[in-house]
Scaffold this motif. Structure first.
Motif, PDB file in Angstrom:
ATOM      1  N   ARG A  41       0.872  -1.183   0.000  1.00 40.75           N
ATOM      2  CA  ARG A  41       0.000   0.000   0.000  1.00 40.75           C
ATOM      3  C   ARG A  41       0.905   1.227   0.000  1.00 40.75           C
ATOM      4  NH1 ARG A  41      -2.868  -2.761   4.574  1.00 40.75           N
ATOM      5  NH2 ARG A  41      -4.525  -3.938   3.585  1.00 40.75           N
ATOM      6  N   ALA A  42       0.282   2.385  -0.263  1.00 41.32           N
ATOM      7  CA  ALA A  42       1.054   3.629  -0.214  1.00 41.32           C
ATOM      8  C   ALA A  42       1.713   3.714   1.165  1.00 41.32           C
ATOM      9  CB  ALA A  42       0.121   4.816  -0.419  1.00 41.32           C
ATOM     10  N   ARG A  43       2.926   4.159   1.187  1.00 41.34           N
ATOM     11  CA  ARG A  43       3.712   4.360   2.412  1.00 41.34           C
ATOM     12  C   ARG A  43       4.249   3.065   3.037  1.00 41.34           C
ATOM     13  NH1 ARG A  43       0.025   8.488   3.133  1.00 41.34           N
ATOM     14  NH2 ARG A  43      -1.301   7.270   4.493  1.00 41.34           N
ATOM     15  N   GLU A  44       3.891   1.907   2.471  1.00 39.31           N
ATOM     16  CA  GLU A  44       4.476   0.680   3.020  1.00 39.31           C
ATOM     17  C   GLU A  44       5.848   0.471   2.373  1.00 39.31           C
ATOM     18  OE1 GLU A  44       0.876  -2.269   4.441  1.00 39.31           O
ATOM     19  OE2 GLU A  44       1.507  -2.379   2.354  1.00 39.31           O
ATOM     20  N   ILE A  45       6.795   0.084   3.211  1.00 42.69           N
ATOM     21  CA  ILE A  45       8.172  -0.070   2.727  1.00 42.69           C
ATOM     22  C   ILE A  45       8.567  -1.545   2.791  1.00 42.69           C
ATOM     23  CG2 ILE A  45      10.592   0.554   3.204  1.00 42.69           C
ATOM     24  CD1 ILE A  45       9.380   3.162   4.486  1.00 42.69           C
ATOM     25  N   ASP A  46       9.127  -2.020   1.689  1.00 47.93           N
ATOM     26  CA  ASP A  46       9.543  -3.422   1.635  1.00 47.93           C
ATOM     27  C   ASP A  46      10.556  -3.698   2.750  1.00 47.93           C
ATOM     28  OD1 ASP A  46       9.720  -6.024   0.655  1.00 47.93           O
ATOM     29  OD2 ASP A  46      11.377  -5.531  -0.685  1.00 47.93           O
ATOM     30  N   GLY A  47      10.308  -4.758   3.502  1.00 49.23           N
ATOM     31  CA  GLY A  47      11.230  -5.110   4.583  1.00 49.23           C
ATOM     32  C   GLY A  47      10.839  -4.486   5.911  1.00 49.23           C
ATOM     33  N   GLN A  48       9.878  -3.578   5.891  1.00 50.99           N
ATOM     34  CA  GLN A  48       9.454  -2.943   7.136  1.00 50.99           C
ATOM     35  C   GLN A  48       8.113  -3.538   7.590  1.00 50.99           C
ATOM     36  OE1 GLN A  48      10.786   1.105   7.305  1.00 50.99           O
ATOM     37  NE2 GLN A  48       8.963   1.632   8.498  1.00 50.99           N
ATOM     38  N   GLU A  49       7.007  -3.113   6.937  1.00 54.05           N
ATOM     39  CA  GLU A  49       5.695  -3.701   7.284  1.00 54.05           C
ATOM     40  C   GLU A  49       5.669  -5.176   6.874  1.00 54.05           C
ATOM     41  OE1 GLU A  49       6.006  -0.815   5.765  1.00 54.05           O
ATOM     42  OE2 GLU A  49       5.010   0.641   7.062  1.00 54.05           O
ATOM     43  N   TYR A  50       6.122  -5.429   5.666  1.00 55.08           N
ATOM     44  CA  TYR A  50       6.183  -6.785   5.104  1.00 55.08           C
ATOM     45  C   TYR A  50       7.403  -6.894   4.202  1.00 55.08           C
ATOM     46  CZ  TYR A  50       1.192  -7.542   6.221  1.00 55.08           C
ATOM     47  OH  TYR A  50      -0.017  -7.714   6.860  1.00 55.08           O
ATOM     48  N   SER A  51       7.781  -8.140   3.906  1.00 56.40           N
ATOM     49  CA  SER A  51       8.662  -8.380   2.760  1.00 56.40           C
ATOM     50  C   SER A  51       7.726  -8.782   1.636  1.00 56.40           C
ATOM     51  CB  SER A  51       9.634  -9.517   3.055  1.00 56.40           C
ATOM     52  OG  SER A  51      10.531  -9.132   4.051  1.00 56.40           O
ATOM     53  N   PHE A  52       7.707  -8.015   0.570  1.00 57.05           N
ATOM     54  CA  PHE A  52       6.776  -8.256  -0.535  1.00 57.05           C
ATOM     55  C   PHE A  52       7.461  -9.137  -1.585  1.00 57.05           C
ATOM     56  CE2 PHE A  52       5.548  -4.241   1.457  1.00 57.05           C
ATOM     57  CZ  PHE A  52       4.201  -4.438   1.657  1.00 57.05           C
ATOM     58  N   VAL A  53       6.839 -10.272  -1.867  1.00 57.46           N
ATOM     59  CA  VAL A  53       7.448 -11.204  -2.835  1.00 57.46           C
ATOM     60  C   VAL A  53       6.391 -11.676  -3.837  1.00 57.46           C
ATOM     61  CG1 VAL A  53       9.178 -12.060  -1.170  1.00 57.46           C
ATOM     62  CG2 VAL A  53       6.983 -13.270  -1.404  1.00 57.46           C
ATOM     63  N   SER A  54       6.851 -12.294  -4.920  1.00 56.02           N
ATOM     64  CA  SER A  54       5.924 -12.866  -5.903  1.00 56.02           C
ATOM     65  C   SER A  54       5.348 -14.165  -5.337  1.00 56.02           C
ATOM     66  CB  SER A  54       6.664 -13.173  -7.199  1.00 56.02           C
ATOM     67  OG  SER A  54       7.592 -14.216  -6.949  1.00 56.02           O
ATOM     68  N   SER A 135      -8.618   3.837   2.510  1.00 52.31           N
ATOM     69  CA  SER A 135      -8.891   4.106   1.087  1.00 52.31           C
ATOM     70  C   SER A 135      -7.874   3.608   0.067  1.00 52.31           C
ATOM     71  CB  SER A 135      -9.141   5.606   0.852  1.00 52.31           C
ATOM     72  OG  SER A 135      -7.919   6.291   0.899  1.00 52.31           O
ATOM     73  N   SER A 136      -6.910   2.819   0.543  1.00 50.49           N
ATOM     74  CA  SER A 136      -5.973   2.272  -0.437  1.00 50.49           C
ATOM     75  C   SER A 136      -6.589   1.023  -1.075  1.00 50.49           C
ATOM     76  CB  SER A 136      -4.644   1.935   0.214  1.00 50.49           C
ATOM     77  OG  SER A 136      -4.869   1.133   1.344  1.00 50.49           O
ATOM     78  N   ASP A 137      -7.692   0.545  -0.475  1.00 53.01           N
ATOM     79  CA  ASP A 137      -8.345  -0.642  -1.024  1.00 53.01           C
ATOM     80  C   ASP A 137      -9.605  -0.235  -1.790  1.00 53.01           C
ATOM     81  OD1 ASP A 137      -6.517  -2.408   0.218  1.00 53.01           O
ATOM     82  OD2 ASP A 137      -7.569  -2.164   2.109  1.00 53.01           O
TER      83      ASP A 137
END
Ligand code: 5GP
Length: 212
Positions: A41-54, A135-137
Protein backbone atom coordinates in the motif's frame (compact mmCIF):
# COMPACT_ATOMS: atom_id res chain seq x y z
CA UNK A 1 13.21 -16.45 28.01
CA UNK A 2 11.64 -14.51 25.15
CA UNK A 3 7.89 -14.04 25.14
CA UNK A 4 6.09 -14.36 21.82
CA UNK A 5 2.98 -12.19 21.52
CA UNK A 6 0.55 -13.21 18.78
CA UNK A 7 -1.73 -10.30 17.86
CA UNK A 8 -4.76 -10.81 15.63
CA UNK A 9 -7.59 -8.52 14.57
CA UNK A 10 -10.01 -8.10 11.71
CA UNK A 11 -8.49 -5.98 8.96
CA UNK A 12 -8.97 -2.28 9.78
CA UNK A 13 -9.28 -2.76 13.55
CA UNK A 14 -6.28 -0.48 14.05
CA UNK A 15 -3.81 -3.20 14.91
CA UNK A 16 -0.78 -1.73 13.09
CA UNK A 17 -1.19 1.64 14.83
CA UNK A 18 -1.33 -0.05 18.22
CA UNK A 19 1.59 -2.39 17.51
CA UNK A 20 3.75 0.50 16.25
CA UNK A 21 2.97 2.54 19.35
CA UNK A 22 3.97 -0.36 21.60
CA UNK A 23 7.18 -0.95 19.64
CA UNK A 24 8.04 2.75 19.90
CA UNK A 25 7.45 2.95 23.63
CA UNK A 26 8.82 -0.37 24.88
CA UNK A 27 12.35 -1.74 24.99
CA UNK A 28 13.43 -5.31 24.28
CA UNK A 29 10.62 -6.11 21.90
CA UNK A 30 10.66 -6.52 18.14
CA UNK A 31 8.24 -7.13 15.30
CA UNK A 32 8.41 -10.17 13.03
CA UNK A 33 8.19 -8.86 9.47
CA UNK A 34 5.94 -11.28 7.57
CA UNK A 35 6.31 -12.21 3.94
CA UNK A 36 3.36 -11.54 1.64
CA UNK A 37 2.31 -11.74 -1.99
CA UNK A 38 0.00 -8.71 -1.53
CA UNK A 39 1.11 -5.51 -3.25
CA UNK A 40 2.45 -2.74 -1.00
CA UNK A 41 0.00 0.00 0.00
CA UNK A 42 1.05 3.63 -0.21
CA UNK A 43 3.71 4.36 2.41
CA UNK A 44 4.48 0.68 3.02
CA UNK A 45 8.17 -0.07 2.73
CA UNK A 46 9.54 -3.42 1.63
CA UNK A 47 11.23 -5.11 4.58
CA UNK A 48 9.45 -2.94 7.14
CA UNK A 49 5.70 -3.70 7.28
CA UNK A 50 6.18 -6.78 5.10
CA UNK A 51 8.66 -8.38 2.76
CA UNK A 52 6.78 -8.26 -0.53
CA UNK A 53 7.45 -11.20 -2.83
CA UNK A 54 5.92 -12.87 -5.90
CA UNK A 55 3.64 -15.87 -5.51
CA UNK A 56 6.32 -18.15 -7.01
CA UNK A 57 8.93 -16.92 -4.55
CA UNK A 58 6.49 -17.35 -1.65
CA UNK A 59 5.72 -20.95 -2.67
CA UNK A 60 9.43 -21.66 -3.01
CA UNK A 61 10.04 -20.31 0.51
CA UNK A 62 7.12 -22.34 1.85
CA UNK A 63 8.42 -25.53 0.21
CA UNK A 64 11.87 -24.86 1.70
CA UNK A 65 10.25 -24.83 5.15
CA UNK A 66 11.07 -21.15 5.69
CA UNK A 67 7.74 -20.37 7.40
CA UNK A 68 6.66 -21.02 10.96
CA UNK A 69 3.09 -20.77 9.66
CA UNK A 70 1.45 -19.40 6.56
CA UNK A 71 -2.11 -18.69 5.42
CA UNK A 72 -4.10 -17.35 2.51
CA UNK A 73 -5.96 -14.18 3.52
CA UNK A 74 -8.15 -12.26 1.03
CA UNK A 75 -6.53 -14.13 -1.87
CA UNK A 76 -2.96 -13.27 -0.84
CA UNK A 77 -0.41 -15.44 0.87
CA UNK A 78 1.12 -14.39 4.19
CA UNK A 79 3.81 -16.21 6.16
CA UNK A 80 5.85 -15.74 9.32
CA UNK A 81 9.55 -16.41 8.77
CA UNK A 82 10.67 -19.34 10.93
CA UNK A 83 13.90 -17.44 11.70
CA UNK A 84 12.06 -14.63 13.53
CA UNK A 85 11.67 -16.42 16.88
CA UNK A 86 15.30 -17.60 17.07
CA UNK A 87 16.62 -14.17 16.08
CA UNK A 88 14.55 -12.36 18.72
CA UNK A 89 15.62 -14.90 21.33
CA UNK A 90 19.30 -14.49 20.41
CA UNK A 91 18.95 -10.72 20.85
CA UNK A 92 17.20 -11.21 24.20
CA UNK A 93 14.04 -9.58 22.85
CA UNK A 94 10.37 -10.45 23.06
CA UNK A 95 8.59 -10.78 19.74
CA UNK A 96 5.29 -9.59 18.25
CA UNK A 97 3.70 -11.70 15.53
CA UNK A 98 0.88 -10.00 13.63
CA UNK A 99 -1.06 -12.88 12.15
CA UNK A 100 -4.61 -13.72 11.18
CA UNK A 101 -6.86 -16.07 13.16
CA UNK A 102 -6.04 -19.12 11.00
CA UNK A 103 -2.30 -18.58 11.42
CA UNK A 104 -2.72 -18.05 15.17
CA UNK A 105 -4.53 -21.36 15.62
CA UNK A 106 -1.94 -23.27 13.59
CA UNK A 107 0.82 -21.83 15.78
CA UNK A 108 -0.48 -23.41 18.99
CA UNK A 109 1.55 -26.57 18.39
CA UNK A 110 4.74 -24.75 17.42
CA UNK A 111 4.57 -22.10 20.12
CA UNK A 112 2.33 -23.39 22.93
CA UNK A 113 3.48 -20.64 25.31
CA UNK A 114 2.72 -17.74 22.98
CA UNK A 115 0.54 -15.04 24.52
CA UNK A 116 -2.44 -14.45 22.27
CA UNK A 117 -4.07 -11.02 22.06
CA UNK A 118 -7.18 -10.20 20.05
CA UNK A 119 -7.91 -6.61 19.01
CA UNK A 120 -11.64 -6.11 18.70
CA UNK A 121 -13.12 -3.14 16.83
CA UNK A 122 -15.85 -1.50 18.94
CA UNK A 123 -18.50 -1.77 16.18
CA UNK A 124 -19.00 -2.61 12.51
CA UNK A 125 -19.61 1.10 11.82
CA UNK A 126 -16.21 2.07 13.22
CA UNK A 127 -14.53 -0.74 11.33
CA UNK A 128 -16.11 0.36 8.05
CA UNK A 129 -15.07 3.94 8.70
CA UNK A 130 -11.46 2.92 9.30
CA UNK A 131 -11.37 0.72 6.21
CA UNK A 132 -12.79 3.51 4.05
CA UNK A 133 -10.42 6.09 5.52
CA UNK A 134 -7.47 3.89 4.65
CA UNK A 135 -8.89 4.11 1.09
CA UNK A 136 -5.97 2.27 -0.44
CA UNK A 137 -8.34 -0.64 -1.02
CA UNK A 138 -11.15 -0.74 -3.58
CA UNK A 139 -14.84 -0.86 -2.50
CA UNK A 140 -15.10 -4.57 -3.30
CA UNK A 141 -12.07 -5.27 -1.13
CA UNK A 142 -13.54 -3.23 1.73
CA UNK A 143 -16.84 -5.11 1.51
CA UNK A 144 -15.04 -8.42 1.54
CA UNK A 145 -12.98 -7.42 4.56
CA UNK A 146 -16.14 -6.42 6.44
CA UNK A 147 -17.77 -9.76 5.71
CA UNK A 148 -14.65 -11.59 6.75
CA UNK A 149 -14.51 -9.56 9.98
CA UNK A 150 -17.64 -11.18 11.38
CA UNK A 151 -16.09 -14.61 10.82
CA UNK A 152 -12.84 -13.54 12.49
CA UNK A 153 -14.51 -11.87 15.48
CA UNK A 154 -16.00 -15.24 16.49
CA UNK A 155 -12.46 -16.50 17.09
CA UNK A 156 -11.82 -14.16 20.03
CA UNK A 157 -12.50 -17.09 22.37
CA UNK A 158 -9.20 -18.78 21.59
CA UNK A 159 -7.19 -15.74 22.73
CA UNK A 160 -5.77 -14.97 26.19
CA UNK A 161 -6.49 -11.24 26.10
CA UNK A 162 -8.97 -8.99 24.29
CA UNK A 163 -8.41 -5.28 23.68
CA UNK A 164 -11.45 -3.35 22.45
CA UNK A 165 -9.93 -0.63 20.30
CA UNK A 166 -12.21 2.28 21.06
CA UNK A 167 -9.59 4.86 21.77
CA UNK A 168 -6.01 4.45 20.60
CA UNK A 169 -4.30 5.79 23.72
CA UNK A 170 -6.28 3.55 26.03
CA UNK A 171 -5.69 0.50 23.83
CA UNK A 172 -1.94 1.16 23.75
CA UNK A 173 -1.97 1.46 27.56
CA UNK A 174 -3.79 -1.88 27.77
CA UNK A 175 -1.32 -3.57 25.45
CA UNK A 176 1.58 -2.22 27.49
CA UNK A 177 -0.11 -3.46 30.66
CA UNK A 178 -0.41 -6.94 29.15
CA UNK A 179 3.28 -6.83 28.24
CA UNK A 180 4.21 -5.75 31.74
CA UNK A 181 2.06 -8.44 33.36
CA UNK A 182 3.53 -11.18 31.17
CA UNK A 183 7.05 -9.93 31.84
CA UNK A 184 6.35 -9.96 35.58
CA UNK A 185 5.47 -13.65 35.71
CA UNK A 186 7.74 -15.61 38.02
CA UNK A 187 9.37 -17.68 35.30
CA UNK A 188 10.24 -14.49 33.42
CA UNK A 189 11.73 -12.97 36.58
CA UNK A 190 14.11 -15.85 37.46
CA UNK A 191 17.23 -14.13 36.10
CA UNK A 192 16.56 -10.96 38.10
CA UNK A 193 15.64 -12.96 41.21
CA UNK A 194 18.98 -14.88 41.34
CA UNK A 195 21.19 -12.08 42.70
CA UNK A 196 18.50 -11.02 45.19
CA UNK A 197 18.34 -14.56 46.56
CA UNK A 198 22.13 -14.55 46.83
CA UNK A 199 21.90 -11.28 48.72
CA UNK A 200 19.57 -12.96 51.19
CA UNK A 201 22.05 -15.82 51.48
CA UNK A 202 19.58 -18.22 49.87
CA UNK A 203 20.86 -20.85 47.51
CA UNK A 204 18.51 -21.03 44.51
CA UNK A 205 17.97 -24.81 44.79
CA UNK A 206 17.18 -24.53 48.49
CA UNK A 207 14.62 -21.83 47.71
CA UNK A 208 13.03 -24.02 45.03
CA UNK A 209 12.85 -26.96 47.45
CA UNK A 210 11.30 -24.81 50.15
CA UNK A 211 8.55 -23.72 47.78
CA UNK A 212 7.61 -27.30 46.84
P1 5GP B 1 -3.13 -6.71 5.60
O1 5GP B 1 -3.04 -7.12 4.16
O2 5GP B 1 -4.33 -5.88 5.89
O3 5GP B 1 -1.84 -6.09 6.07
O4 5GP B 1 -3.28 -8.04 6.45
C1 5GP B 1 -4.32 -8.92 6.21
C2 5GP B 1 -4.31 -10.01 7.25
O5 5GP B 1 -3.15 -10.83 7.14
C3 5GP B 1 -4.30 -9.51 8.69
O6 5GP B 1 -5.30 -10.23 9.41
C4 5GP B 1 -2.93 -9.86 9.21
O7 5GP B 1 -2.93 -10.14 10.60
C5 5GP B 1 -2.65 -11.11 8.42
N1 5GP B 1 -1.23 -11.44 8.38
C6 5GP B 1 -0.18 -10.61 8.25
N2 5GP B 1 0.97 -11.29 8.29
C7 5GP B 1 0.65 -12.59 8.46
C8 5GP B 1 1.41 -13.80 8.60
O8 5GP B 1 2.64 -13.82 8.57
N3 5GP B 1 0.70 -14.96 8.76
C9 5GP B 1 -0.65 -14.98 8.79
N4 5GP B 1 -1.25 -16.16 8.97
N5 5GP B 1 -1.41 -13.87 8.67
C10 5GP B 1 -0.76 -12.69 8.51
Amino acid sequence: MSIVFVISAPSGAGKSTLVNAVLASEERIEFATSVTTRRPRAREIDGQEYSFVSRDRFLEMRDNGEFLEWAEVFGHLYGTPASAVGQARARGNDLILDIDVQGASSLIEELPNAVKIFILPPSTAKLEKRLTKRSSDEDAVIERRLREASREVREYKSYDYVVINNEVEESVARLRAILLAERSKREQMERAIGPILNDFGIHRDAAAEASE
